[in-house]
Each structure stands twice: as structure tokens, then as C-alpha cells.
Design an enzyme around this catalytic site. Structure first.
Site, PDB file in Angstrom:
ATOM      1  N   GLY A  92       0.908  -1.106  -0.052  1.00 29.12           N
ATOM      2  CA  GLY A  92      -0.057  -0.019  -0.007  1.00 29.12           C
ATOM      3  C   GLY A  92       0.883   1.164  -0.079  1.00 29.12           C
ATOM      4  O   GLY A  92       0.638   2.281  -0.583  1.00 29.12           O
TER       5      GLY A  92
ATOM      6  N   HIS B 103      -2.870  -7.418   2.514  1.00 27.49           N
ATOM      7  CA  HIS B 103      -2.917  -8.171   3.798  1.00 27.49           C
ATOM      8  C   HIS B 103      -3.978  -7.377   4.808  1.00 27.49           C
ATOM      9  O   HIS B 103      -4.093  -7.621   5.967  1.00 27.49           O
ATOM     10  CB  HIS B 103      -1.290  -8.079   4.508  1.00 27.49           C
ATOM     11  CG  HIS B 103      -1.037  -6.668   4.711  1.00 27.49           C
ATOM     12  ND1 HIS B 103      -0.804  -6.161   6.210  1.00 27.49           N
ATOM     13  CD2 HIS B 103      -0.613  -5.586   4.109  1.00 27.49           C
ATOM     14  CE1 HIS B 103      -0.191  -5.071   6.256  1.00 27.49           C
ATOM     15  NE2 HIS B 103      -0.377  -4.409   4.918  1.00 27.49           N
TER      16      HIS B 103
ATOM     17  N   CYS C 209       3.990   2.833  12.965  1.00 29.57           N
ATOM     18  CA  CYS C 209       5.303   3.427  13.240  1.00 29.57           C
ATOM     19  C   CYS C 209       5.397   4.611  14.223  1.00 29.57           C
ATOM     20  O   CYS C 209       6.216   4.537  14.777  1.00 29.57           O
ATOM     21  CB  CYS C 209       5.624   4.455  11.824  1.00 29.57           C
ATOM     22  SG  CYS C 209       4.644   3.943  10.302  1.00 29.57           S
TER      23      CYS C 209
END
Lengths: 81, 404
Positions: free
Chosen positions: B79, B209, B332
Site C-alpha cells: 500500500g 494483507h 510507526c
């Protein structure tokens, strides 16, 4: 190089920004789909096409009508013969 | 259903926005392409042509999930690649028409970092603010457009707060002004119905995913006639728009996952929504806990909160000791132990943003797991609050967050 203007194309293939050798593959594919005498217009930004497209026409016996430069792109005209 | 092997302790996987387990049928479909069907799709002999055929079938499956033509799907590795490709590729392709790009403040890092890259390369970027639910206002998009605007990119739904953005309305604004419209639909594709024609976008990013497909497979939808400069240069794979020998097993897996997602979508939504609502209802009974994002207009499998006086990381650790796996903000941000820009942009104070926690659900989750979680979570919060210096301060009379 033969420069032309006001050529009427029957079919246009816009392959701007598509990588080499898409110009040759697309040319081959599109010309196969044309009737004899019909004109294909190919738009590309790829400099290598300046040599490749006229050469391809010579090799395959199709007519290279000419080209023109618009914006930042090249337009090639090929007649199926 | 226990999808995580371990010591026999109950495991509740509540982090489906981080990634999904692979659907068994998807794995079966992929297996031959790891083994005997190893041909390169560009090779003209039979094994190569079989690989080519498999990729083209996957293209049809992915296209069908979003009501697009197969030729508009470009497979990518993720993505993030699709997002970077979309933003950089469009900005560079249209640089002769203008230099202004519009994104929102709730974008994924792959859009925000690409936007920063473009800024350094001479483009001007507007980062649109959002309201307290995380909504981008189409009127604000309209107001920020200049004669230099060439691309607008707004996320379909943020995986941090779950709010689903009014993409259709924003796309109308873009369309009226001949501006290219991209949406990052990584969190939504395969999870809610998407019809690119109805949404009216020119480009849309997705990742396998996120809907029980493999990692390493993503795609970018590029509407017919839209010119985009490649991000990865080289050969003629993906119609000369994305070079590199194709990851055939991953692409085949993405196709199968798309087919299954399309046929089972309403069942999946119903299953997750029920559990999601139960979590939201149960968690909000705990004092000084607030839902982030919009209550109704959010991802069906997503419940996100901020918990006062506690750090998200501490909750994650305590929950994981009980076999409950969840996340604090984006992967992140969580790793960097920074306050999430998305939470700050919806007006959550820095201190409170530290107490962010996200639960995201999937087909493996059960009502029983949610019951177990709802039993454990308040205890964990109580224990952490007993240890929290912030809590002591609060008892001393400091003001609580009231959610807006």
C-alpha cells in the site's frame, strides 16, 4: 525526420510515461487491430521512439507518415499497409 | 478462535489493521506459484505464459472488487508503494500544469512523507485540517484549491481513528476543476464496499494483507486515460508503468483474497460490527476513556480510544501479558514513541494522545474473546492508574479532558 500536421488518425494510443519498449509492443498490437489504410497515432514522451518507430515501419512494411511535437510529447503517425 | 500458536494461553488478536492472517484458501491458491509454477510472466514459453495468465486473472479479481476495468489495476509491492507512486507519479506527470498538491493531516506516513519529498522538490503542499472526528470538510478542500492545484489526495479511512472520509463529495470538487483525485483506501478496500465509479476517484491505493491476502502485494487503480510517471523504472511489467519481475504468488494471492472479500463482505462486516460495538460500549463504561474518530461513520472492524492518565505502551504490554494483542496508534508512531499527528490533528492534547489504543477485529474474533477482554481491560487500567503520577495529579484537582 518527416514532420507532419493535420493528419487524421483512426485510432490513438496514449503511452506517455510508459517504459521502453512499450512503444514498440503497443505499436505492434494496435497496428494488428487496424484495417489496411487506417492510421494510428501514438503519443509518447520516449526519445528512443524517434528512431524505433520509423525503423519498425520499414521492417514491417507499414507506412511511417511522420511525426509532430506537442506539449512535451511526440506524436507519431503510422498507416497500416 | 485461536489463530496464534503459543503456550496454550488464550490469545485474542485485536490488531487486524496492522495485518491480517492469510486466508487458508488464499494460501492454497498461492502455493503452486512458489513451487512448480515458477515461470517469469514475460517469458514466451508455456510456463511463463501460465504465470502471465495467473496474474491477469488476479487483475480481474482485484478490479471486480472495486468495480473497475482490469487494465486499470497496477500491482505494487505494498500500500505504501501504491501511495508513493500515486502522489509522486501524478505530481511529476502534471508539473507543467501547476505545482500545488492538497493532502489532509490524517494521511498515512506514505502520503505525508511523499508530500514532504515533493515540497523539497519545489511543489507546494497544503495539509488540510480535520474536525474533532477526523473528517475533512469538502468545502475546505474547495477553498484551498488554487489555479496551481494539480493533485488532491485524501485517505478513505484512517487506520488510527477509523473515520470514513467523504471521498465522493471531495472527488466531485476535484472533478469539477479537472484536478486529479487520489484516495488511500488501504484500510477500507476489502473491508467495506468500494466502487471507484461511484467514488469518482482517479486513483486508489490498496493492500492485500488488509483483507486476508499476503503481505508484499498491493495495487494502484489508475483510471483509464490518466497519465502517471513510474516510480520504479525498468521494463514493461504492468503495462510499462511498474518495472520489476512480478511477485507472482503474492499477486495471485491478492486476487483470490479480493474474490473472497467481495463475496463474503456483508458477512464480514456484520460479524465485526457486532464485536466492535460491544467493545465500544464496554470500554466507554470505564471512566475517563474517550472514543477517537466518529461513532457511526467508522470502519466496521475498528474501535479506537484515548485513555486518560496512562501511556498506550503500558496498556499494550499489560494486555499482551493477558494474550490480548492490540496497537497504540499507527505502527510507526508507536515504535517512535511519538504523539500521533493524526490524534493531535483531531484536537487531542499531547499528553492524552500518549494514552491511545486501537482495537481492530476480524473473522477469527469471537464474542467470548470480547467478553474476556472487557473483563481484563478495566482491571489493567485501574492497576496502571494506581501507579500513574498523572492520576495523582488529577486527584489533586487538575482538569480532565472532555472530548472536545
Amino acid at each position: 525526420m518527416k514532420f507532419v500536421d493535420d493528419i487524421k488518425a483512426d485510432v490513438t494510443a496514449d503511452i506517455v510515461y510508459m517504459m521502453c519498449p512499450m512503444h514498440i509492443l503497443k505499436l505492434d498490437e494496435m497496428v494488428k487491430g487496424l484495417e489496411n489504410g487506417q492510421v494510428l497515432n501514438i503519443l509518447t514522451d520516449y526519445d528512443g521512439a524517434l528512431e524505433d518507430i520509423p525503423q519498425w515501419c520499414e521492417r514491417t512494411g507499414n507506412e511511417f507518415i511522420g511525426m509532430k511535437e506537442t506539449e512535451n510529447f511526440y506524436e507519431f503517425y503510422v498507416r497500416k499497409t | 478462535m485461536n489463530i496464534i500458536p503459543g503456550d496454550g494461553m488464550r490469545k485474542c488478536y485485536f490488531d487486524y489493521v496492522a495485518t491480517n492472517p492469510l486466508h487458508p484458501e488464499v494460501l492454497n491458491t498461492m502455493m503452486p506459484y512458489f513451487k512448480e509454477e515458477f515461470g517469469n510472466p514475460l517469458s514466451i514459453y508455456e510456463p511463463g505464459q501460465r504465470a502471465k495468465k495467473a496474474i491477469e486473472e488476479a487483475r480481474e479479481q482485484v478490479a471486480s472488487m472495486i468495480n473497475a476495468r482490469p487494465s486499470t489495476i497496477i500491482f505494487t509491492s505494498s500500500g505504501a508503494e501504491a501511495n508513493s507512486f500515486a502522489l509522486k507519479g501524478m505530481a511529476i506527470a502534471k508539473q507543467n500544469q501547476g505545482n500545488h498538491v492538497i493532502v489532509s493531516r490524517v494521511e498515512h506516513h506514505s502520503i505525508l512523507s511523499s508530500a514532504r519529498f515533493l515540497e523539497k522538490s519545489g511543489f507546494v503542499v497544503t495539509y488540510l485540517p480535520v474536525d474533532k472526528y477526523g473528517f475533512v470538510d469538502p468545502e475546505a478542500v474547495k477553498d484551498s484549491i488554487t489555479k496551481e492545484t494539480i493533485v488532491i489526495s485524501i485517505i478513505h479511512a484512517s487506520s488510527e481513528i477509523g473515520t470514513i472520509e467523504p471521498i465522493k463529495e471531495i472527488a466531485i470538487v476535484a472533478q469539477e476543476r479537472n484536478i486529479t483525485m487520489h484516495t488511500d483506501a488501504v484500510a477500507t478496500t476489502g473491508n467495506i464496499p468500494i466502487d471507484v465509479k461511484d467514488l469518482g476517484v482517479d486513483l486508489l491505493s490498496m493492500a492485500a494483507h488488509q483483507f486476508y491476502g499476503p503481505k508484499g502485494a498491493g495495487a494502484l487503480y489508475v483510471k483509464r486515460g490518466v497519465r502517471i510517471v513510474p516510480l520504479i523504472c525498468g521494463g514493461i511489467q504492468e503495462g510499462g508503468r511498474r518495472a520489476g519481475t512480478e511477485n507472482v504468488p503474492a499477486i495471485v494471492g491478492m486476487g483470490k483474497a479480493a474474490e473472497i472479500a467481495k463475496s463474503g463482505m456483508s458477512r464480514r462486516i456484520e460479524h465485526c460490527k457486532k464485536l466492535r460495538d460491544k467493545i465500544i460500549e464496554g470500554v466507554l463504561k470505564i471512566p475517563n476513556v474517550h472514543l477517537t474518530g466518529h461513532h457511526g461513520n467508522r470502519l466496521p472492524h475498528h474501535a479506537s480510544f484515548v485513555v486518560e492518565f496512562i501511556e498506550g505502551e503500558a496498556m499494550l504490554l499489560m494486555l499482551s501479558m493477558k494474550g490480548i494483542y492490540s496497537a497504540s496508534g499507527s505502527a510507526c508512531t508507536s515504535k517512535a514513541l511519538k504523539s500521533s499527528p493524526v490524534l493531535l490533528s483531531i484536537g487531542i492534547p499531547t499528553a492524552l494522545a500518549q494514552g491511545s489504543i486501537v482495537f481492530s477485529l476480524g473473522m477469527s474474533n469471537t464474542e467470548e474473546e470480547v467478553d474476556y477482554f472487557l473483563e481484563e481491560f478495566p482491571r489493567i487500567i485501574n492497576r496502571l492508574r494506581e501507579m500513574s503520577p498523572f492520576m495523582k495529579k488529577k486527584e489533586g484537582g487538575s482538569k480532565c479532558y472532555t472530548g472536545g
